[in-house]
Design a protein around this motif. Sequence first.
Motif, PDB file in Angstrom:
ATOM      1  N   VAL A  17     -21.073  -7.833  -4.887  1.00 57.82           N
ATOM      2  CA  VAL A  17     -20.402  -6.880  -5.781  1.00 57.82           C
ATOM      3  C   VAL A  17     -18.899  -7.018  -5.650  1.00 57.82           C
ATOM      4  N   GLU A  18     -18.415  -7.040  -4.413  1.00 55.13           N
ATOM      5  CA  GLU A  18     -16.970  -7.076  -4.174  1.00 55.13           C
ATOM      6  C   GLU A  18     -16.369  -8.418  -4.564  1.00 55.13           C
ATOM      7  N   ALA A  19     -17.044  -9.499  -4.235  1.00 54.93           N
ATOM      8  CA  ALA A  19     -16.511 -10.825  -4.557  1.00 54.93           C
ATOM      9  C   ALA A  19     -16.422 -11.040  -6.063  1.00 54.93           C
ATOM     10  N   GLY A  20     -17.283 -10.389  -6.822  1.00 54.23           N
ATOM     11  CA  GLY A  20     -17.226 -10.519  -8.275  1.00 54.23           C
ATOM     12  C   GLY A  20     -15.921 -10.038  -8.866  1.00 54.23           C
ATOM     13  N   ASP A  21     -15.202  -9.186  -8.136  1.00 54.64           N
ATOM     14  CA  ASP A  21     -13.929  -8.690  -8.659  1.00 54.64           C
ATOM     15  C   ASP A  21     -12.840  -9.753  -8.670  1.00 54.64           C
ATOM     16  N   LEU A  22     -13.105 -10.922  -8.089  1.00 50.23           N
ATOM     17  CA  LEU A  22     -12.130 -12.012  -8.191  1.00 50.23           C
ATOM     18  C   LEU A  22     -11.915 -12.424  -9.642  1.00 50.23           C
ATOM     19  N   LYS A  23     -12.841 -12.052 -10.518  1.00 51.27           N
ATOM     20  CA  LYS A  23     -12.670 -12.314 -11.949  1.00 51.27           C
ATOM     21  C   LYS A  23     -11.628 -11.394 -12.569  1.00 51.27           C
ATOM     22  N   ARG A  24     -11.238 -10.350 -11.830  1.00 49.67           N
ATOM     23  CA  ARG A  24     -10.370  -9.332 -12.408  1.00 49.67           C
ATOM     24  C   ARG A  24      -9.031  -9.182 -11.677  1.00 49.67           C
ATOM     25  N   VAL A  25      -8.820  -9.949 -10.629  1.00 52.12           N
ATOM     26  CA  VAL A  25      -7.584  -9.832  -9.848  1.00 52.12           C
ATOM     27  C   VAL A  25      -6.561 -10.850 -10.338  1.00 52.12           C
ATOM     28  N   ARG A  26      -5.379 -10.359 -10.723  1.00 56.39           N
ATOM     29  CA  ARG A  26      -4.287 -11.204 -11.190  1.00 56.39           C
ATOM     30  C   ARG A  26      -3.007 -10.823 -10.459  1.00 56.39           C
TER      31      ARG A  26
ATOM     32  N   LEU B 141     -13.909 -15.906  -0.435  1.00 56.02           N
ATOM     33  CA  LEU B 141     -14.331 -14.770   0.383  1.00 56.02           C
ATOM     34  C   LEU B 141     -13.144 -14.145   1.108  1.00 56.02           C
ATOM     35  N   ALA B 142     -12.209 -14.953   1.570  1.00 55.67           N
ATOM     36  CA  ALA B 142     -10.997 -14.402   2.177  1.00 55.67           C
ATOM     37  C   ALA B 142     -10.213 -13.588   1.152  1.00 55.67           C
ATOM     38  N   ALA B 143     -10.185 -14.070  -0.099  1.00 55.67           N
ATOM     39  CA  ALA B 143      -9.435 -13.396  -1.160  1.00 55.67           C
ATOM     40  C   ALA B 143     -10.100 -12.108  -1.633  1.00 55.67           C
ATOM     41  N   THR B 144     -11.351 -11.901  -1.256  1.00 55.23           N
ATOM     42  CA  THR B 144     -12.062 -10.702  -1.704  1.00 55.23           C
ATOM     43  C   THR B 144     -11.321  -9.432  -1.301  1.00 55.23           C
ATOM     44  N   ARG B 145     -10.742  -9.417  -0.109  1.00 54.62           N
ATOM     45  CA  ARG B 145      -9.915  -8.277   0.309  1.00 54.62           C
ATOM     46  C   ARG B 145      -8.417  -8.586   0.225  1.00 54.62           C
ATOM     47  N   LEU B 146      -8.036  -9.822   0.515  1.00 55.38           N
ATOM     48  CA  LEU B 146      -6.616 -10.171   0.554  1.00 55.38           C
ATOM     49  C   LEU B 146      -6.018 -10.404  -0.833  1.00 55.38           C
TER      50      LEU B 146
ATOM     51  N   ARG C 118     -33.608 -22.064  -7.473  1.00 52.18           N
ATOM     52  CA  ARG C 118     -33.757 -20.640  -7.162  1.00 52.18           C
ATOM     53  C   ARG C 118     -32.417 -20.031  -6.743  1.00 52.18           C
ATOM     54  N   ALA C 119     -31.672 -20.747  -5.914  1.00 49.14           N
ATOM     55  CA  ALA C 119     -30.369 -20.229  -5.492  1.00 49.14           C
ATOM     56  C   ALA C 119     -29.434 -20.082  -6.687  1.00 49.14           C
ATOM     57  N   PHE C 120     -29.417 -21.081  -7.573  1.00 51.20           N
ATOM     58  CA  PHE C 120     -28.563 -20.996  -8.758  1.00 51.20           C
ATOM     59  C   PHE C 120     -28.970 -19.832  -9.649  1.00 51.20           C
ATOM     60  N   HIS C 121     -30.263 -19.727  -9.982  1.00 52.59           N
ATOM     61  CA  HIS C 121     -30.692 -18.689 -10.920  1.00 52.59           C
ATOM     62  C   HIS C 121     -30.533 -17.291 -10.340  1.00 52.59           C
ATOM     63  N   ALA C 122     -30.697 -17.158  -9.025  1.00 51.67           N
ATOM     64  CA  ALA C 122     -30.423 -15.867  -8.394  1.00 51.67           C
ATOM     65  C   ALA C 122     -28.951 -15.510  -8.570  1.00 51.67           C
ATOM     66  N   ALA C 123     -28.068 -16.470  -8.289  1.00 51.97           N
ATOM     67  CA  ALA C 123     -26.631 -16.225  -8.416  1.00 51.97           C
ATOM     68  C   ALA C 123     -26.245 -15.899  -9.852  1.00 51.97           C
ATOM     69  N   ASP C 124     -26.806 -16.623 -10.802  1.00 50.60           N
ATOM     70  CA  ASP C 124     -26.485 -16.426 -12.217  1.00 50.60           C
ATOM     71  C   ASP C 124     -26.922 -15.044 -12.690  1.00 50.60           C
ATOM     72  N   ALA C 125     -28.140 -14.659 -12.344  1.00 50.82           N
ATOM     73  CA  ALA C 125     -28.644 -13.346 -12.778  1.00 50.82           C
ATOM     74  C   ALA C 125     -27.845 -12.216 -12.138  1.00 50.82           C
ATOM     75  N   ILE C 126     -27.547 -12.369 -10.855  1.00 51.50           N
ATOM     76  CA  ILE C 126     -26.781 -11.333 -10.159  1.00 51.50           C
ATOM     77  C   ILE C 126     -25.414 -11.152 -10.804  1.00 51.50           C
ATOM     78  N   ASP C 127     -24.738 -12.264 -11.089  1.00 51.48           N
ATOM     79  CA  ASP C 127     -23.398 -12.139 -11.669  1.00 51.48           C
ATOM     80  C   ASP C 127     -23.444 -11.555 -13.076  1.00 51.48           C
ATOM     81  N   ARG C 128     -24.406 -11.960 -13.869  1.00 55.70           N
ATOM     82  CA  ARG C 128     -24.480 -11.435 -15.236  1.00 55.70           C
ATOM     83  C   ARG C 128     -24.634  -9.921 -15.242  1.00 55.70           C
TER      84      ARG C 128
ATOM     85  N   GLN D 234     -19.973  -3.467 -13.339  1.00 59.43           N
ATOM     86  CA  GLN D 234     -18.581  -3.183 -13.011  1.00 59.43           C
ATOM     87  C   GLN D 234     -17.933  -2.322 -14.091  1.00 59.43           C
ATOM     88  N   HIS D 235     -18.196  -2.640 -15.354  1.00 61.39           N
ATOM     89  CA  HIS D 235     -17.653  -1.836 -16.446  1.00 61.39           C
ATOM     90  C   HIS D 235     -18.199  -0.405 -16.380  1.00 61.39           C
TER      91      HIS D 235
END
Length: 307
Positions: A21-30, A68-73, A253-263, A269-270
């Motif tokens: 959940v937290e790492a997904g916010d890297l799409k929104r940090v500028r 992952l380091a950037a998730t908080r920093l 399986r790893a890819f499709h899990a990641a894809d579904a989770i992010d979608r 998040q919205h």
Amino acid sequence: MLSQAAASAPAAPLALRELLVEAGDLKRVRSAGRFGSIAERLFARGWAHLTGGVPPEEVALEITATALAATRLCDLDEAFLSAAGLTDEQVTGVLVAGFDAVTEPVDPALRERLRERLRNRREMAEGRVPAFVAALAEQPRAGVTCPGKPRILFEPPENHAEHCLVVAVYGVVLSPFYRADPGTVFLAAMAHHFHNAAMPDAGFTGEMLLGDLLGPVMRETTEWALDELEPELRGEVERARAVLPDDATAEGRAFHAADAIDRVLQIAQHLRGASTTMGQVLDDMELVHAGPVKDFHDRVLRDMRIP
């Protein structure tokens, strides 16, 4: 058909949920002076390393550790910290602290490999950035679509570069659970929307309206992106993309899990932002935080009847 034991086993590791959940916010940090979100920039950096001849697994570990380091920093990264006068040892300490703050649930062996990338940072070759990288960054995602129904749009939309990068990072983090090769999962995720570099995203609805024409259109536009790669890297990408059609492999399986989770987390998040209460902001998150003027701030807000 799955056995009863396999059918009842967890399909994904719940312990990683909050990190994802937290790492997904890297799409929104500028940040000022830097073009695009952190995810968008890491997508371009990953492809520069790949075209520079760096093996996919090395790129996967480098980009995932950085993300992952950037998730908080956020953008308090190596470049900024060094420019601000910190010693190499101090930079390492900050990056590792940021990484450690969020990665306790990560598989221990993978966590150590990723931390090592931050402790012993190295120069990695960079080649040209393919044109599809900028195109994917300019291509917005479709939002929520369903055949026969009007779409639901959330602003601002993510772009395809951001989605691919986050899915790639998620895939690496999830790979130990599925016993998948992280380099393959990473490369598949980084390349899974090649067609959208040229093909506007009309979502599931548009795909269904194309009907039998969808396959040829996707093959043609995917080929345009693949044509930008040198033969050796193109072969690696095509082999990685072979896991995309199904979940028959650990990497799939790893890819499709990641894809579904992010979608789904993208939409969550919205909705989370829209449902946040002032109590959460002031009490749980301490918007007016402890400090020498905290009492005065509290009095000002009370007397102004805010909120």
